[in-house]
Design an enzyme around this catalytic site. Structure first.
Site, PDB file in Angstrom:
ATOM      1  N   GLU A 292       0.829  -1.209   0.000  1.00 11.71           N
ATOM      2  CA  GLU A 292       0.000   0.000   0.000  1.00 11.71           C
ATOM      3  C   GLU A 292       0.865   1.261   0.000  1.00 11.71           C
ATOM      4  O   GLU A 292       0.629   2.198   0.762  1.00 11.71           O
ATOM      5  CB  GLU A 292      -0.950  -0.009   1.205  1.00 11.71           C
ATOM      6  CG  GLU A 292      -1.873  -1.220   1.202  1.00 11.71           C
ATOM      7  CD  GLU A 292      -2.949  -1.194   2.275  1.00 11.71           C
ATOM      8  OE1 GLU A 292      -2.697  -0.648   3.355  1.00 11.71           O
ATOM      9  OE2 GLU A 292      -4.037  -1.738   2.007  1.00 11.71           O
ATOM     10  N   ASP A 372      -8.465  -8.690   3.887  1.00  9.46           N
ATOM     11  CA  ASP A 372      -8.293  -7.586   4.827  1.00  9.46           C
ATOM     12  C   ASP A 372      -9.445  -7.509   5.826  1.00  9.46           C
ATOM     13  O   ASP A 372     -10.319  -6.671   5.665  1.00  9.46           O
ATOM     14  CB  ASP A 372      -8.199  -6.270   4.027  1.00  9.46           C
ATOM     15  CG  ASP A 372      -7.694  -5.116   4.881  1.00  9.46           C
ATOM     16  OD1 ASP A 372      -7.203  -5.371   5.988  1.00  9.46           O
ATOM     17  OD2 ASP A 372      -7.773  -3.967   4.417  1.00  9.46           O
ATOM     18  N   GLU A 400     -12.899  -2.256  11.878  1.00  7.59           N
ATOM     19  CA  GLU A 400     -12.761  -1.456  10.660  1.00  7.59           C
ATOM     20  C   GLU A 400     -13.834  -1.764   9.610  1.00  7.59           C
ATOM     21  O   GLU A 400     -14.488  -0.864   9.104  1.00  7.59           O
ATOM     22  CB  GLU A 400     -11.368  -1.677  10.071  1.00  7.59           C
ATOM     23  CG  GLU A 400     -11.169  -0.949   8.763  1.00  7.59           C
ATOM     24  CD  GLU A 400      -9.793  -1.168   8.160  1.00  7.59           C
ATOM     25  OE1 GLU A 400      -8.910  -1.725   8.829  1.00  7.59           O
ATOM     26  OE2 GLU A 400      -9.617  -0.772   6.995  1.00  7.59           O
TER      27      GLU A 400
END
Ligand code: GCU
Length: 834
Positions: A292, A372, A400
């Site tokens: 990332e 993820d 998240e």
């Protein structure tokens, strides 16, 4: 005075803000206190204040004073007579047979006059003290004598705190560790956090974001890290930090950060030595590299192991370890038009060949699934490939992709799908928790374990929500023993957090156990992932954001079909990354568990499931069922009024009510979206059909205009009303054509931050209720600036008596960016969730 004294003695009415978490030490009822036999003194076999054994003595004193109202003295010398003795095995010369203890383990013996709490080390002794207090706090006075040892040596948490004090994916305020690019000077909250962590036997914490800022290595910050480590040491919690791979260049001023360059190696060695001067027991480093956009060794055509080993060699002389993240993928080169491209393949592709290349103090930290932290993922196949390398699992307490603590989602049932999974490496039993993470299967004991991204913030609730704390508590318990029962854990947590009332315990347990299945139902089922805004905050619905970008969280949904074909025979080959038996299971659509169907297979919407339903009908039904379950949460919770303090009751009631509304936003958005792409009707005709709603765009509008939203499906009827400007008052009204009766009236609107529009709901001119668009304050973090699936929300007024022909009117006043956006008003008869 008298009144105040009276209030203070009744625990229930005293407001509680959550700061003590499950360590409240609330006074037990008098009749229960009477049953407790507790010795009159505490002997803590260490007089040094920074020692966890000393801490244990203080904690026992504090706990017993709170729970039983007894004031005990603490001494540091063994004395005659009954006492609670806490110490390490080598300082203890009591009566017990020497128990078998491993590092951090302890022995607890409450039989006889003396309570013995003996740790293999100081940390273990402290854990034993917390265990004893946990029993007392739950009014469990049974006599016990047992030893317990951790399943794994590494039981860490990670914080994604930025040096400026913000927290990446943090949902409870600013950092307790950093501010203005520096460590904080007041360590009170850090000590309180370390106390909570110690009580769940977490022994390490990495305090800064994996997307690391090199400034953490400044002289001033190193000194600050020393203070933070000092604050946590009495609790047996070791400090670790995340490093930015490019630091030698961006911070040290070197020409390069090539891990094989001598000057770079020397720079890291001396930086590490300096760090250890400040923090002599630094646990080690955590490194995110070449992922990332983060720098890493691949920039110099070096391998990930070259990078990891450079750090490993620097910390080795100090006894430190390197947690090297397996979350490595190249989001710039993933292309959805290539059927075989797959981000899920990345970790194994990167690490498989490196298995024998890592130094022996490197631990590869692997997210539970290959993408993820999704609502459901198959177990990361990388655990099966790291045979010569120690591994740790990365879980996420910060929700998240799971509702960001605004939704109740009890996570252990999700974690257990992975911890209990048998990877069948080389045809042998290889259960992730008990065999692999324990270090037993590949002979790595002492260097394997657990990390959880937690992201507590300054909010007194730590995580933003009282109920979310069960996830942190359970994390520690499962890292100690992954076979621990998730319901039993929850019940312990509930008693410790809310007291011994049976209704409270049963209700919280039931809601929590229903919460993850419900969340999966209304967000993304059959293994399609959490259908959220993956390029945005990862919160509300936005299924179309998953595709047509290089992030690789694709669904491959088109007009006819959906799912990722990850088979070897026709797809990305991901299924083949598993050991043979598991690979065969996933390769075949018949044997693939249906909850992962769309993770592994691309099928038509009309594909028939074992239930006899098509995939699309299952989507519709699951989303309706999930929202239906969420709708019960505020009702279940309401029954607890008076059984706990009002502050936590109300704060939780607010969140559960919000969740029930947002679950409907999710349900409607996802159902509408797939209805639109597939063109296939819902067999029950619910999608897009809301007989009890009055769309804002169909109301008599004054000062309002009708607009669309992005994404289109987050508006009921695909249209909303917003005020024509952001300063003039406006209204929307409608004459009701429902039969006379008592209804719940819900108003769906959008609550943006940077604005607090006000609203009033009137029936025939009389006020039903009023509210302000201030979720940014109540939910504790800033959701979004847009009118979208994150800001979509609703407020409900129960039990409104309505007659046919009544006029319902919403009067609004826009504010800031909030143009008092209205989606619909729902007039709901009892039992209707819509
Ligand atoms: C997720 C998360 C990022 C984080 C990353 C990581 O993608 O959204 O904020 O940096 O994981 O784990 O490194």
């Amino acid at each position: 005075m008298r009144g105040l004294w009276f209030l203070a003695t009744i625990g229930l009415v005293v407001a509680e803000d959550g700061l003590n978490g499950w360590l409240r030490y609330a006074r037990l009822p008098c009749d229960v206190v009477k049953q407790a036999k507790v010795p009159a003194t505490i002997v803590a076999l260490n007089a040094t204040e920074s020692s966890p054994v000393y801490t244990a003595g203080q904690e026992l004193q504090k706990g017993i004073r709170g729970i039983l109202g007894k004031a005990l003295d603490v001494t540091h010398e063994t004395s005659e007579g009954p006492s609670i003795v806490v110490g390490t095995l080598d300082t203890f010369n009591g009566s017990s047979a020497t128990p078998e203890l491993e590092e951090d383990g302890f022995w607890l013996n409450t039989k006889g006059d003396t309570v013995e709490i003996i740790g293999q080390n100081e940390r273990g002794a402290l854990y034993g003290a917390f265990e004893y207090l946990s029993m007392l706090a739950q009014a469990n006075f049974t006599e016990v004598a047992y030893a317990t040892n951790p399943s794994a040596a590494i039981r860490w948490v990670n914080q994604w705190d930025n040096m400026d004090g913000t927290i990446e994916r943090g949902y409870a305020g600013l950092s307790i560790f950093f501010k203005n690019n520096a460590t904080v000077s007041n360590t009170t909250r850090i000590e309180q956090y370390a106390r909570l962590l110690a009580s769940i036997r977490v022994n390490g914490i990495v305090i800064n974001n994996v997307n690391a800022n090199p400034i953490i290595l400044s002289d001033e910050n190193m000194a600050g890290l020393g203070k933070i480590a000092d604050a946590m040491r009495p609790w047996g919690v070791k400090l670790g930090i995340s490093l930015n791979f490019a630091s030698p260049q961006t911070f040290g001023g070197l020409a390069s950060f090539d891990p094989l360059d001598e000057t770079v190696i020397a720079w890291w060695n001396s930086t590490t030595d300096k760090l250890y001067e400040h923090v002599p027991d630094l646990a080690g480093f955590l490194v995110k590299a070449n992922s990332e956009g983060q720098p890493g060794p691949i920039t110099y055509n070096r391998t990930l192991s070259d990078g990891a080993n450079m750090f490993a060699k620097a910390v080795k002389p100090h006894g430190g370890i390197v947690m090297f993240r397996a979350f490595v993928y190249d989001y710039q080169n993933l292309n959805e038009s290539n059927w075989k491209d797959d981000r899920a393949n990345a970790a194994v592709d990167f690490f498989r060949e490196l298995d024998d290349k890592f130094d022996d103090n490197v631990v590869v930290q692997v997210k539970y699934g290959p993408i993820d932290f999704q609502v459901r993922e198959p177990t990361s196949p990388l655990f099966a490939h790291l045979k010569q390398t120690a591994s740790a699992i990365e879980l996420q307490v910060a929700q998240e992709y799971l509702g960001q603590q605004c939704h109740l989602v009890y996570l252990p049932p999700l974690w257990k799908t992975v911890l209990n999974f048998d990877l069948r490496v080389d045809g042998e039993k290889s259960v992730v928790g008990t065999d692999i993470l324990s270090g037993k299967r590949f002979d790595k004991k002492g260097l394997t374990g657990y990390a959880a991204v937690v992201n507590v913030g300054q909010n007194t609730t730590w995580l933003g929500s009282h109920l979310a704390m069960s996830n942190l508590y359970a994390y520690g318990r499962l890292a100690w023993d992954p076979t621990d029962d998730e319901v039993a854990i929850l019940e312990d947590w509930t008693r410790l957090t809310f007291g011994l009332d049976d209704t409270v315990r049963e209700t919280i347990t039931r809601m929590s156990m229903e919460s993850w299945p419900a969340y999966e139902n209304y967000t993304g089922n059959l293994g399609i992932q959490t259908l959220t805004d993956i390029t945005g905050p990862h919160y509300g619905p936005n299924p179309q954001s998953m595709d047509n970008n290089p992030w690789g969280q694709w669904t491959r949904a088109d007009a006819d079909s959906i799912g990722m074909d990850r088979t070897v025979s026709n797809g990305t080959g991901y299924a083949g990354q598993y050991p043979a038996e598991v690979a065969a299971l996933y390769e075949d659509i018949e044997t693939t568990p249906e909850e992962l169907l769309l993770w592994f297979h691309h099928v038509p919407y009309t594909h028939v499931l074992k239930s006899g339903k098509t995939v699309i009908q299952h989507f519709y039904d699951a989303h309706y069922a999930g929202a239906e379950t969420a709708a019960t949460f505020p009702r279940q919770w309401a029954k607890l009024q008076g059984l706990m303090d009002q502050q936590r009751f109300e704060e939780t009631a607010f969140r559960l009510t919000y969740q029930a509304g947002h679950a409907i936003v999710w349900r409607d958005s996802i159902a509408q979206f797939y209805h639109n792409v597939s063109g296939i009707a819902d067999a029950q005709d619910r999608v897009g059909n809301h007989p009890w709603r009055i769309e804002a765009e169909a109301m008599d509008l004054d000062g309002y205009k009708v607009t669309g939203v992005t994404p289109f499906e987050v508006a009921s009827g695909l249209r909303i009303a917003q005020t024509v400007d952001n300063s003039s008052a406006a209204s929307a009204s409608a004459t009701l054509r429902f039969p006379a009766g008592t209804y719940d009236v819900a108003v769906a609107y959008y609550d943006l931050y940077e604005g607090k529009a006000s609203y009033e709901l009137l029936l025939n001119g009389a006020r039903v209720g009023a509210w302000v668009g201030d979720n940014e304050d109540k939910l504790g973090f800033t959701l979004t600036r847009g009118i979208d699936g994150h800001s979509a929300t609703r407020v409900t007024f129960p039990g409104v008596a309505i007659a046919e022909g009544d006029v319902l009117r919403v009067e609004t006043k826009p504010d800031g960016r909030e143009t008092a956006p209205l989606d619909y008003v729902a007039v709901l008869p009892p039992g209707v969730v819509d």
